[in-house]
Design a protein around this motif. Structure first.
Motif, PDB file in Angstrom:
ATOM      1  N   VAL A   1       0.980  -1.414  -0.173  1.00  0.00           N
ATOM      2  CA  VAL A   1      -0.114   0.089  -0.144  1.00  0.00           C
ATOM      3  C   VAL A   1       0.904   1.239  -0.062  1.00  0.00           C
ATOM      4  N   LEU A   2       1.989   1.359   0.791  1.00  0.00           N
ATOM      5  CA  LEU A   2       2.930   2.585   0.864  1.00  0.00           C
ATOM      6  C   LEU A   2       3.488   2.743  -0.759  1.00  0.00           C
ATOM      7  N   GLN A   3       3.759   1.797  -1.268  1.00  0.00           N
ATOM      8  CA  GLN A   3       4.291   2.292  -2.876  1.00  0.00           C
ATOM      9  C   GLN A   3       3.135   2.734  -3.557  1.00  0.00           C
ATOM     10  N   SER A   4       2.139   2.878  -3.320  1.00  0.00           N
ATOM     11  CA  SER A   4       1.060   3.368  -3.887  1.00  0.00           C
ATOM     12  C   SER A   4       0.667   4.882  -3.457  1.00  0.00           C
ATOM     13  N   LEU A   5       1.141   5.253  -2.477  1.00  0.00           N
ATOM     14  CA  LEU A   5       0.862   6.300  -1.653  1.00  0.00           C
ATOM     15  C   LEU A   5       1.876   7.436  -1.985  1.00  0.00           C
ATOM     16  N   PRO A   6       1.745   8.749  -1.877  1.00  0.00           N
ATOM     17  CA  PRO A   6       2.444   9.753  -2.301  1.00  0.00           C
ATOM     18  C   PRO A   6       3.447  10.040  -1.245  1.00  0.00           C
ATOM     19  N   ALA A   7       4.790  10.526  -1.912  1.00  0.00           N
ATOM     20  CA  ALA A   7       6.045  10.888  -0.847  1.00  0.00           C
ATOM     21  C   ALA A   7       5.508  11.756   0.398  1.00  0.00           C
ATOM     22  N   GLY A   8       6.154  11.396   1.673  1.00  0.00           N
ATOM     23  CA  GLY A   8       5.675  12.077   2.775  1.00  0.00           C
ATOM     24  C   GLY A   8       4.700  11.491   3.552  1.00  0.00           C
ATOM     25  N   THR A   9       4.381  10.327   3.154  1.00  0.00           N
ATOM     26  CA  THR A   9       3.253   9.552   4.027  1.00  0.00           C
ATOM     27  C   THR A   9       3.888   9.119   5.255  1.00  0.00           C
ATOM     28  N   LEU A  10       3.021   9.441   6.239  1.00  0.00           N
ATOM     29  CA  LEU A  10       3.728   9.028   7.685  1.00  0.00           C
ATOM     30  C   LEU A  10       3.029   7.478   7.906  1.00  0.00           C
ATOM     31  N   GLN A  11       3.753   7.075   8.748  1.00  0.00           N
ATOM     32  CA  GLN A  11       3.380   5.572   9.119  1.00  0.00           C
ATOM     33  C   GLN A  11       3.707   5.302  10.717  1.00  0.00           C
ATOM     34  N   ALA A  12       3.042   4.483  11.377  1.00  0.00           N
ATOM     35  CA  ALA A  12       3.260   4.037  12.784  1.00  0.00           C
ATOM     36  C   ALA A  12       2.666   2.616  12.909  1.00  0.00           C
ATOM     37  N   ALA A  13       3.550   1.810  13.590  1.00  0.00           N
ATOM     38  CA  ALA A  13       3.084   0.432  13.734  1.00  0.00           C
ATOM     39  C   ALA A  13       2.992   0.249  15.395  1.00  0.00           C
ATOM     40  N   GLU A  14       2.394  -0.893  15.742  1.00  0.00           N
ATOM     41  CA  GLU A  14       2.203  -0.988  17.058  1.00  0.00           C
ATOM     42  C   GLU A  14       1.441  -0.123  18.012  1.00  0.00           C
ATOM     43  N   LEU A  15       0.371   0.294  17.315  1.00  0.00           N
ATOM     44  CA  LEU A  15      -0.652   1.258  18.152  1.00  0.00           C
ATOM     45  C   LEU A  15      -1.318   0.568  18.954  1.00  0.00           C
ATOM     46  N   PRO A  16      -1.781   0.857  20.098  1.00  0.00           N
ATOM     47  CA  PRO A  16      -2.604   0.230  21.104  1.00  0.00           C
ATOM     48  C   PRO A  16      -3.968  -0.192  20.618  1.00  0.00           C
ATOM     49  N   ASP A  17      -4.592   0.515  19.453  1.00  0.00           N
ATOM     50  CA  ASP A  17      -5.900   0.238  18.956  1.00  0.00           C
ATOM     51  C   ASP A  17      -5.997  -0.900  17.648  1.00  0.00           C
ATOM     52  N   LEU A  18      -4.629  -0.934  17.260  1.00  0.00           N
ATOM     53  CA  LEU A  18      -4.394  -1.695  16.073  1.00  0.00           C
ATOM     54  C   LEU A  18      -3.775  -3.233  16.157  1.00  0.00           C
ATOM     55  N   ASP A  19      -4.345  -4.162  15.942  1.00  0.00           N
ATOM     56  CA  ASP A  19      -4.008  -5.654  15.884  1.00  0.00           C
ATOM     57  C   ASP A  19      -3.510  -6.136  14.763  1.00  0.00           C
ATOM     58  N   GLU A  20      -1.985  -6.096  14.661  1.00  0.00           N
ATOM     59  CA  GLU A  20      -1.280  -6.595  13.456  1.00  0.00           C
ATOM     60  C   GLU A  20      -1.654  -5.969  12.002  1.00  0.00           C
ATOM     61  N   ALA A  21      -1.743  -4.371  12.533  1.00  0.00           N
ATOM     62  CA  ALA A  21      -1.820  -3.539  11.451  1.00  0.00           C
ATOM     63  C   ALA A  21      -1.192  -2.320  11.726  1.00  0.00           C
ATOM     64  N   VAL A  22      -1.146  -1.523  10.439  1.00  0.00           N
ATOM     65  CA  VAL A  22      -0.220  -0.420  10.637  1.00  0.00           C
ATOM     66  C   VAL A  22      -1.017   0.842  10.020  1.00  0.00           C
ATOM     67  N   LEU A  23      -0.811   1.878  10.787  1.00  0.00           N
ATOM     68  CA  LEU A  23      -1.426   3.132  10.475  1.00  0.00           C
ATOM     69  C   LEU A  23      -0.540   3.965   9.520  1.00  0.00           C
ATOM     70  N   LEU A  24      -1.067   4.313   8.268  1.00  0.00           N
ATOM     71  CA  LEU A  24      -0.648   5.214   7.409  1.00  0.00           C
ATOM     72  C   LEU A  24      -1.164   6.621   7.210  1.00  0.00           C
ATOM     73  N   PHE A  25      -0.579   7.762   7.440  1.00  0.00           N
ATOM     74  CA  PHE A  25      -1.300   9.018   6.931  1.00  0.00           C
ATOM     75  C   PHE A  25      -0.738   9.325   5.611  1.00  0.00           C
ATOM     76  N   ALA A  26      -1.660   9.552   4.581  1.00  0.00           N
ATOM     77  CA  ALA A  26      -1.371   9.952   3.487  1.00  0.00           C
ATOM     78  C   ALA A  26      -1.731  11.333   3.124  1.00  0.00           C
ATOM     79  N   PRO A  27      -0.749  12.117   2.489  1.00  0.00           N
ATOM     80  CA  PRO A  27      -0.821  13.689   2.213  1.00  0.00           C
ATOM     81  C   PRO A  27      -1.672  13.701   0.910  1.00  0.00           C
ATOM     82  N   ASP A  28      -2.493  14.528   0.994  1.00  0.00           N
ATOM     83  CA  ASP A  28      -3.542  15.175   0.028  1.00  0.00           C
ATOM     84  C   ASP A  28      -4.031  13.998  -0.994  1.00  0.00           C
TER      85      ASP A  28
END
Length: 390
Positions: free
Chosen positions: A209-236
């Motif tokens: 998924v990250l490869q399809s997102l714009p440069a500058g995408t933020l990411q964070a893993a191991e968030l308390p509410d996410l089980d075996e998943a990563v959060l990506l914040f895609a710009p614009d």
């Protein structure tokens, strides 16, 4: 490798020309490698010049008739210098390809100059062949050390910047004040976009998924509410870009939230998280009615009980049929044929059931407030089966 010693007169001639050879190497690198066009005008340029001269002096000492009995001692400063050069080039933003191209050019120029002196002193073909082997083996050692330095620095810098970028995500999710979040962005050298869109991706597919997102995408893993998943914040990600993202995300089991002003990205994440928990699908914006109706499950259950109170005294089977008919009647705005088609019954059956409902509700079925309450209470598919989440 067998011992090799450069004749004293050849060594003396070459040593006199080392500064010129170094300048020729630098000049050719600048001319042939675009990344180095402006590299020699600042402090880093002086570092590179010194590294070239050190490399040449060290090589000449290694093949000198006055060779040190411990060649590793002679070689170590040049190898260390090459390693530090690689780290410096990574910090300067030049790629490993550019650095290795510079080494190839340096080897070519050095060999042309050095072999010219050897030929001028009537060195025979065997000596020239051995000399060439020594030159290019030495360059290989230096380029390998620089490549290692470049890789180590890139990895270290990448890890450090990744931590800084992840800190922006956590600051947004934790609701830190705007000045604090902006400072995190400045430290990470990340330019804030107008909007951020939350994408929750399974661990196994986050890279795709990250490869399809714009440069500058933020990411964070191991968030308390996410089980075996990563959060990506895609710009614009808007309009066609969002459609393209959904085409990638849906088959991979991702959830894509709405675009929000970047400082309000937490709301995009919370909506995506809610849709993921409900298992509604990839596009949060395709499920807004369901999200509204399930926002407060207890309030919805109370509203449903209140709105359906006239049916409370009926047998469960009869109540279920009338509830189903009432929902279809509301959603199809009383069009009997459409209601019958939706329920797979005859229109006469619909008329019979609606007569029963009018007997139970009386004039309230014509009251806008009652119709609104019934529409909300029965508006979601789960409305036929009891309180959502209850």
């Amino acid at each position: 490798m067998r011992p090799f010693t450069l004749p004293a007169e050849v060594e003396a001639a070459i040593r006199m020309q080392l500064p010129q050879v170094a300048d020729d190497i630098v000049e050719t690198i600048v001319a042939e490698v675009p990344s180095y066009e402006n590299a020699f005008v600042d402090q880093m340029g002086e570092v590179i010049r010194n590294a070239v001269q050190l490399a040449l002096r060290t090589f000449l000492s290694l093949v000198s008739h006055r060779r040190d009995p411990d060649p590793d001692r002679l070689l170590r400063p040049a190898i260390d210098g090459a390693y530090q050069l690689g780290r410096g080039e990574a910090r300067s933003g030049r790629t490993i390809d550019a650095l290795l191209a510079a080494y190839r050019i340096g080897a070519r120029v050095a060999w042309r100059q050095l072999s010219g002196h050897a030929v001028a002193h009537d060195s025979g073909a065997p000596m020239l062949a051995e000399f060439a082997e020594r030159v290019f083996a030495y360059i290989d050692q230096l380029s390998a050390a620089s490549a290692a330095g470049h890789a180590d620095e890139s990895a270290s810098t990448g890890r450090a910047r990744h931590r800084l970028l992840e800190r922006i995500v956590r600051a947004l999710l934790e609701g830190e004040p705007e000045p604090a979040v902006v400072r995190h962005a400045e430290r990470a050298e990340w330019t804030p976009p107008e909007t951020l869109t939350a994408v929750i991706a399974p661990d196994a597919h986050a890279g795709t998924v990250l490869q399809s997102l714009p440069a500058g995408t933020l990411q964070a893993a191991e968030l308390p509410d996410l089980d075996e998943a990563v959060l990506l914040f895609a710009p614009d990600v808007h309009r066609w870009a969002r459609s393209a993202l959904l085409r990638v995300a849906e088959p991979l089991g991702c959830v894509v939230g709405p675009g929000r002003p970047w400082l309000d990205a937490r709301s995009s994440y919370l909506r995506a998280l809610r849709v993921r928990q409900l298992g509604l699908g990839a596009d949060t914006e395709a499920h807004l009615p369901a999200l509204v109706l399930t926002a407060d499950p207890l309030a919805l259950a109370d509203l449903r009980a209140q709105a359906l109170e006239p049916l409370a005294g009926l047998r469960p089977a009869s109540a279920a049929k009338l509830t189903e008919t009432l929902r279809a009647w509301l959603l199809h705005q009383g069009r009997r044929d459409e209601v019958a088609e939706a329920l797979f019954v005859h229109p006469q059956t619909v008329r019979y059931r609606m007569t029963q409902l009018r007997d139970l509700y009386g004039d309230r079925l014509e009251d806008p407030e009652t119709v609104l309450a019934l529409t909300i209470a029965l508006g979601h598919e789960d409305g036929l089966g009891g309180p959502v989440g209850g």
